[in-house]
Design an enzyme around this catalytic site. Structure first.
Site, PDB file in Angstrom:
ATOM      1  N   GLU A   1       2.507 -23.490 -11.676  1.00  0.00           N
ATOM      2  CA  GLU A   1       3.097 -23.502 -13.029  1.00  0.00           C
ATOM      3  C   GLU A   1       2.794 -22.193 -13.756  1.00  0.00           C
ATOM      4  O   GLU A   1       2.293 -22.189 -14.882  1.00  0.00           O
ATOM      5  CB  GLU A   1       2.550 -24.695 -13.831  1.00  0.00           C
ATOM      6  CG  GLU A   1       2.738 -26.031 -13.138  1.00  0.00           C
ATOM      7  CD  GLU A   1       2.284 -27.225 -13.992  1.00  0.00           C
ATOM      8  OE1 GLU A   1       2.146 -27.097 -15.211  1.00  0.00           O
ATOM      9  OE2 GLU A   1       2.079 -28.301 -13.394  1.00  0.00           O
TER      10      GLU A   1
ATOM     11  N   GLU B   1      -3.994 -33.431 -12.777  1.00  0.00           N
ATOM     12  CA  GLU B   1      -4.949 -33.354 -13.904  1.00  0.00           C
ATOM     13  C   GLU B   1      -5.910 -34.543 -14.023  1.00  0.00           C
ATOM     14  O   GLU B   1      -6.035 -35.138 -15.089  1.00  0.00           O
ATOM     15  CB  GLU B   1      -4.168 -33.199 -15.217  1.00  0.00           C
ATOM     16  CG  GLU B   1      -3.268 -31.988 -15.218  1.00  0.00           C
ATOM     17  CD  GLU B   1      -2.450 -31.839 -16.504  1.00  0.00           C
ATOM     18  OE1 GLU B   1      -2.445 -32.766 -17.327  1.00  0.00           O
ATOM     19  OE2 GLU B   1      -1.812 -30.792 -16.673  1.00  0.00           O
TER      20      GLU B   1
HETATM   21  C1  GLA Z   1       1.241 -29.641 -17.379  1.00  0.00           C
HETATM   22  C2  GLA Z   1       2.091 -30.473 -16.444  1.00  0.00           C
HETATM   23  C3  GLA Z   1       3.510 -29.982 -16.431  1.00  0.00           C
HETATM   24  C4  GLA Z   1       4.032 -29.719 -17.815  1.00  0.00           C
HETATM   25  C5  GLA Z   1       3.124 -28.764 -18.508  1.00  0.00           C
HETATM   26  C6  GLA Z   1       3.674 -28.425 -19.863  1.00  0.00           C
HETATM   27  O1  GLA Z   1       0.912 -28.442 -16.843  1.00  0.00           O
HETATM   28  O2  GLA Z   1       1.628 -30.483 -15.128  1.00  0.00           O
HETATM   29  O3  GLA Z   1       4.318 -30.927 -15.836  1.00  0.00           O
HETATM   30  O4  GLA Z   1       4.115 -30.906 -18.540  1.00  0.00           O
HETATM   31  O5  GLA Z   1       1.868 -29.363 -18.612  1.00  0.00           O
HETATM   32  O6  GLA Z   1       5.025 -28.117 -19.805  1.00  0.00           O
END
Ligand code: GLA
Length: 371
Positions: free
Chosen positions: A276, A169
Site C-alpha cells: 500500500e 492489522e
Molecule cells: C489500511 C487498509 C487499506 C485501506 C487503508 C486506507 O491500510 O489495509 O485497505 O483501508 O488503510 O485507505
C-alpha cells in the site's frame, strides 16, 4: 528531398527508430501505451525486479485513470471492494459485481490481482459477530462464519487472484500489547489467526497467503509482527509472506531501518510485498482529527524535493532486495483520489503518489522510473 525519397532512402525501420528516440528524449523513459506501442511504464521498467501494482476502485477503470493503469502497472489491488463489509454485507448475501468488474479488467489487460483483505477488524459487516439471536456469536460459530467467507470469496476468484492479504492489522499499536484488541481476538483468541490461514490454504492451495500491516518497519511494531508470524509458523498456519503496507511520509523511514526490516522479515523465510505504498507530505498520524491553522495544502519545492529523495531511496533499496520482494503496489492511482486527502484530516490536500491530480507523472515518477 521529397518525403517519398527520404522514406525510400531511410526506410520504415529508421523512421520508427527516430520516432522512438524523440519520445524517449522528451520523458526520460518511453511511456507509450503497451496496448498501442508494445512499450510500457513502471511495470516494464521493473520487469527484471518485481511486478508493480496499484489499488483501484471500480470508477478508476474508465477513461484517463484506466489508460494510466494499463500503461504503468501489471497488478491491481481492490482499494475497498473486497473488504468483508462490501463483498459480504450480510450473512447470507454476497455482492460480487464490483469485484467481478476488477477481475474482468485484469483479465482483459493481462494483469494479476492481489486479494485484500479476508479478515480485518474494520470494514466488516456487523453480522460476522452477531448471532441469529442477536447475541454475540461463540468461537465455534465465529470460525464457521469466517470459513464460509474465506471459502466463498477465494473459490470464486481462484483463477484470478494470485496473492491474498489473509489477515490485516492484527497487531496492537499500544506499548506492551502484542495482539490488537478486537472482536476477532476477544471471541476467537489468537487462534483466529491460525484458522484464517488454514482455511485460506484449504480454499485455494495455489494462492500466496500474506499477513499485512502498517508501521511494519518501525521496531516497536515490527517486533510484534515477528512474534505473530512465529506464532503462526509454530502452529502450522500456512503463511507465505508479509505485506508491508508502506504508508510512509517524506520524513521517514530511514534507509537503515528499511534495510534492517527487509532482512529481518526475509530471515523468517517469507517473501515480502509492499502492498500500500504512498509517501505523504504530512507527518504521520493515526487518529482522524479536525483541521487546524497549522495544516497547509501547499506542496512546496522543499517538500517536492524531499518526496523525490524518499522515493529514490526506497526504490533503490527495493531493487536491491528483488530476490525477496515479489510485488510493489501503490495505494491509489493519482494524488487526486488518494485516501490521504480525507485522512487523518478531512479536506487537507496531500500529494503522496507518482501522478498528480491531472494524472501527469511527477518528478518523483522520473526518479523511480529512470534508474
Ligand atoms: C489500511 C487498509 C487499506 C485501506 C487503508 C486506507 O491500510 O489495509 O485497505 O483501508 O488503510 O485507505
Amino acid at each position: 528531398m521529397t518525403f517519398k525519397k527520404l522514406f525510400k532512402g531511410f526506410g520504415l525501420a529508421g523512421i520508427t527508430i527516430l520516432l522512438f528516440l524523440s519520445c524517449v528524449k522528451k520523458t526520460g523513459r518511453d511511456i507509450t501505451n503497451k496496448n498501442d506501442g508494445g512499450v510500457v511504464g513502471l511495470a516494464h521498467f521493473y520487469n527484471a525486479y518485481f511486478p508493480v501494482g496499484v489499488a483501484v476502485e471500480p470508477h478508476s477503470l474508465e477513461g484517463g485513470p484506466a489508460a494510466l493503469i494499463k500503461r504503468e502497472y501489471n497488478t491491481i489491488s481492490p482499494e475497498n471492494v473486497m473488504k468483508m463489509g462490501n463483498i459480504h454485507p450480510e450473512k447470507d448475501r454476497f455482492y460480487w459485481q464490483d469485484t467481478d468488474q476488477l477481475v474482468r479488467f485484469a483479465r482483459e489487460n493481462d494483469m494479476k490481482l492481489r486479494g485484500h483483505a479476508l479478515v480485518w477488524h474494520q470494514q466488516h459487516g456487523d453480522w460476522i459477530f452477531t448471532g441469529d439471536d442477536q447475541n454475540e456469536v461463540d468461537k465455534e460459530e465465529l470460525f464457521a462464519r469466517m470459513k464460509t467467507h474465506i471459502d466463498s470469496v477465494m473459490h470464486r476468484y481462484k483463477d484470478d487472484i494470485y496473492a491474498w492479504d489473509v489477515v490485516n492489522e492484527a497487531v496492537s499499536d499500544k506499548p506492551g500489547e502484542v495482539y490488537r484488541p478486537s472482536e476477532w481476538l476477544e471471541i476467537g483468541g489468537k487462534e483466529f489467526l491460525v484458522k484464517a490461514f488454514q482455511y485460506a490454504r484449504e480454499a485455494d492451495p495455489e494462492a500466496k497467503l500474506f499477513y499485512n500491516d502498517y508501521d511494519a518497519i518501525f521496531p516497536h511494531k515490527r517486533d510484534k509482527i515477528i512474534e505473530l508470524i512465529k506464532y503462526l509458523q509454530e502452529n502450522d498456519a500456512p503463511i507465505d509472506g508479509i505485506g508491508i503496507q508502506a504508508h510512509w511520509t517524506v520524513f521517514g523511514p530511514s534507509e537503515e531501518i528499511l534495510r534492517e526490516t527487509l532482512d529481518k522479515y526475509a530471515a523468517l523465510g517469507l517473501e515480502i510485498q509492499i502492498t500500500e505504498l504512498d509517501v505523504s507530505i504530512h507527518k504521520k498520524e493515526h487518529q482522524a482529527r479536525e483541521r487546524n491553522e497549522e495544516d497547509s495544502d501547499e506542496f512546496t519545492e522543499q517538500l517536492q524535493k524531499q518526496q523525490k529523495e524518499m522515493y529514490a531511496m526506497i526504490f533503490k533499496v527495493f531493487r536491491e532486495y528483488k530476490d525477496v520482494i515479489t510485488n510493489v503496489t501503490f495505494w491509489g492511482v493519482s494524488d487526486k483520489d488518494s485516501w490521504l486527502n480525507y485522512f487523518p484530516v478531512e479536506g487537507r490536500k496531500d500529494y503522496p503518489l507518482l501522478f498528480d491530480a491531472n494524472l501527469k507523472p511527477k518528478e518523483a515518477y522520473r526518479i523511480v522510473s529512470d534508474f
